[in-house]
Design a protein around this motif. Structure first.
Motif, short mmCIF file in Angstrom:
data_model
loop_
_atom_site.label_atom_id
_atom_site.label_comp_id
_atom_site.label_asym_id
_atom_site.label_seq_id
_atom_site.Cartn_x
_atom_site.Cartn_y
_atom_site.Cartn_z
N LYS A 139 0.83 -1.20 0.00
CA LYS A 139 0.00 0.00 0.00
C LYS A 139 0.86 1.25 0.00
N ALA A 140 1.94 1.24 0.77
CA ALA A 140 2.83 2.40 0.82
C ALA A 140 3.50 2.62 -0.54
N CYS A 141 3.84 1.54 -1.23
CA CYS A 141 4.41 1.66 -2.57
C CYS A 141 3.41 2.28 -3.53
N GLU A 142 2.16 1.87 -3.42
CA GLU A 142 1.10 2.45 -4.26
C GLU A 142 1.00 3.95 -4.04
N ASN A 143 1.06 4.34 -2.77
CA ASN A 143 0.96 5.77 -2.45
C ASN A 143 2.16 6.54 -2.98
N ALA A 144 3.34 5.93 -2.91
CA ALA A 144 4.54 6.58 -3.45
C ALA A 144 4.42 6.76 -4.95
N LEU A 145 3.90 5.73 -5.63
CA LEU A 145 3.73 5.81 -7.08
C LEU A 145 2.69 6.87 -7.45
N LEU A 146 1.65 6.99 -6.64
CA LEU A 146 0.64 8.02 -6.88
C LEU A 146 1.24 9.40 -6.75
N CYS A 147 2.15 9.55 -5.79
CA CYS A 147 2.82 10.84 -5.62
C CYS A 147 3.64 11.21 -6.84
N ASN A 149 2.68 10.46 -9.76
CA ASN A 149 1.70 10.53 -10.86
C ASN A 149 1.92 9.45 -11.89
N VAL A 150 2.23 8.26 -11.40
CA VAL A 150 2.43 7.12 -12.29
C VAL A 150 1.11 6.38 -12.44
N ASN A 151 0.73 6.09 -13.66
CA ASN A 151 -0.50 5.37 -13.93
C ASN A 151 -0.14 4.06 -14.60
N GLY A 152 -0.23 2.96 -13.85
CA GLY A 152 0.15 1.67 -14.40
C GLY A 152 1.63 1.65 -14.74
N ASN A 153 1.97 1.26 -15.97
CA ASN A 153 3.36 1.22 -16.41
C ASN A 153 3.74 2.46 -17.22
N PHE A 154 2.84 3.43 -17.27
CA PHE A 154 3.11 4.62 -18.08
C PHE A 154 3.98 5.60 -17.30
N ALA A 163 12.61 7.11 -13.59
CA ALA A 163 12.28 5.75 -14.04
C ALA A 163 12.86 4.70 -13.10
N LYS A 164 14.07 4.93 -12.63
CA LYS A 164 14.72 3.97 -11.73
C LYS A 164 13.95 3.85 -10.43
N THR A 165 13.50 4.99 -9.91
CA THR A 165 12.72 4.98 -8.66
C THR A 165 11.40 4.26 -8.85
N VAL A 166 10.76 4.51 -9.99
CA VAL A 166 9.49 3.86 -10.29
C VAL A 166 9.65 2.35 -10.37
N ARG A 167 10.71 1.90 -11.05
CA ARG A 167 10.95 0.46 -11.16
C ARG A 167 11.22 -0.16 -9.79
N LYS A 168 11.95 0.56 -8.96
CA LYS A 168 12.26 0.06 -7.62
C LYS A 168 10.99 -0.08 -6.79
N LEU A 169 10.12 0.92 -6.85
CA LEU A 169 8.87 0.88 -6.10
C LEU A 169 7.96 -0.24 -6.60
N GLN A 170 7.87 -0.37 -7.93
CA GLN A 170 7.01 -1.42 -8.49
C GLN A 170 7.53 -2.79 -8.13
#
Length: 235
Positions: A139-147, A149-154, A163-170
């Motif tokens: 859930k915390a990862c989801e919130n970080a990704l929302l911060c 403004n990541v939508n799915g894999n876009f 991009a590196k941070t996004v991949r790490k969170l996902q």
């Protein structure tokens, strides 16, 4: 003997500070002094006693500030997060950190200064994962990704540098979900351990029956405790 008397005085002073609702740095310094005892056995006993004091007093204090300002509530949460960290109560510390992050996020519209950054969510997710709270990690990862403004894999051009941070969170989120699913246990053990989790229902910052944040974190605590129970059973 003199050392025991000194520690008794320090503990009494700390408890009186808490009862007087002096939730500040000076009170935390007293707590640090108490736990600086060279006698290991004495330190462990004090630590356990102080954990109980903090757990009970945190619930009381949180109920008392239900009608106070948002800023005051944040200060109370921050004090107890720091206090639980000092006494090494990881479970309570993470629980209140999570509660605090969600509380701040819920008040961001009227208090933009309370906005939770993706970095805060990411740091919390990593700490939760390292302590086996996989459900709340996801859930915390989801919130970080929302911060971000990541939508799915876009990933927009603006976020290309992240991009590196996004991949790490996902990746962390996916791993947490897999571990959470693989360690899901039903039955009597789950019911027993449920009664041992933190009663975050009593953090009455609003009149809502129970926050999704509290439910999610209790699930994580429950799963960790179940694993510990089963590990002991089969040792």
């Amino acid at each position: 003997m003199a050392g025991d008397i000194l520690h008794h005085q320090q503990v009494s002073l700390f408890c009186s500070q808490i009862k007087l609702r002096r939730f500040d740095d000076s009170t935390l310094r007293i707590l640090e002094l108490i736990l600086s005892a060279k006698n290991v056995n004495l330190s462990l006993e004090l630590r356990n006693n102080l954990k109980e004091v903090l757990r009970s007093q945190s619930l009381i204090a949180i109920r008392e500030v239900a009608d106070k300002s948002v800023e005051h509530k944040v200060l109370i949460l921050d004090f107890f997060v720091r206090a639980f960290a000092i006494v090494d109560d990881v479970e309570s510390c993470l629980a209140l950190r999570y509660e605090g992050l969600n509380f701040r996020e819920s008040r961001t519209m009227n208090h933009p200064e309370l906005h939770v950054s993706y970095g805060e969510w990411m740091n919390f997710a990593e700490d939760a994962f390292n302590n086996s709270f996989y459900s709340v990690t996801a859930k915390a990862c989801e919130n970080a990704l929302l911060c971000l403004n990541v939508n799915g894999n876009f990933i927009s051009d603006k976020l290309a540098g992240n991009a590196k941070t996004v991949r790490k969170l996902q990746s962390l989120k996916d791993m947490a979900i897999r571990l959470c699913t693989s360690h899901c246990v039903q039955g009597q053990a789950a019911e027993y351990m449920r009664k041992k989790t933190l009663n975050l229902k009593q953090s009455l910052f609003s009149e809502e029956a129970e926050s999704t944040a509290s439910m999610c974190f209790r699930d994580g605590i429950k799963q960790q405790n179940i694993r510990n129970l089963l590990r002991l059973k089969y040792q």
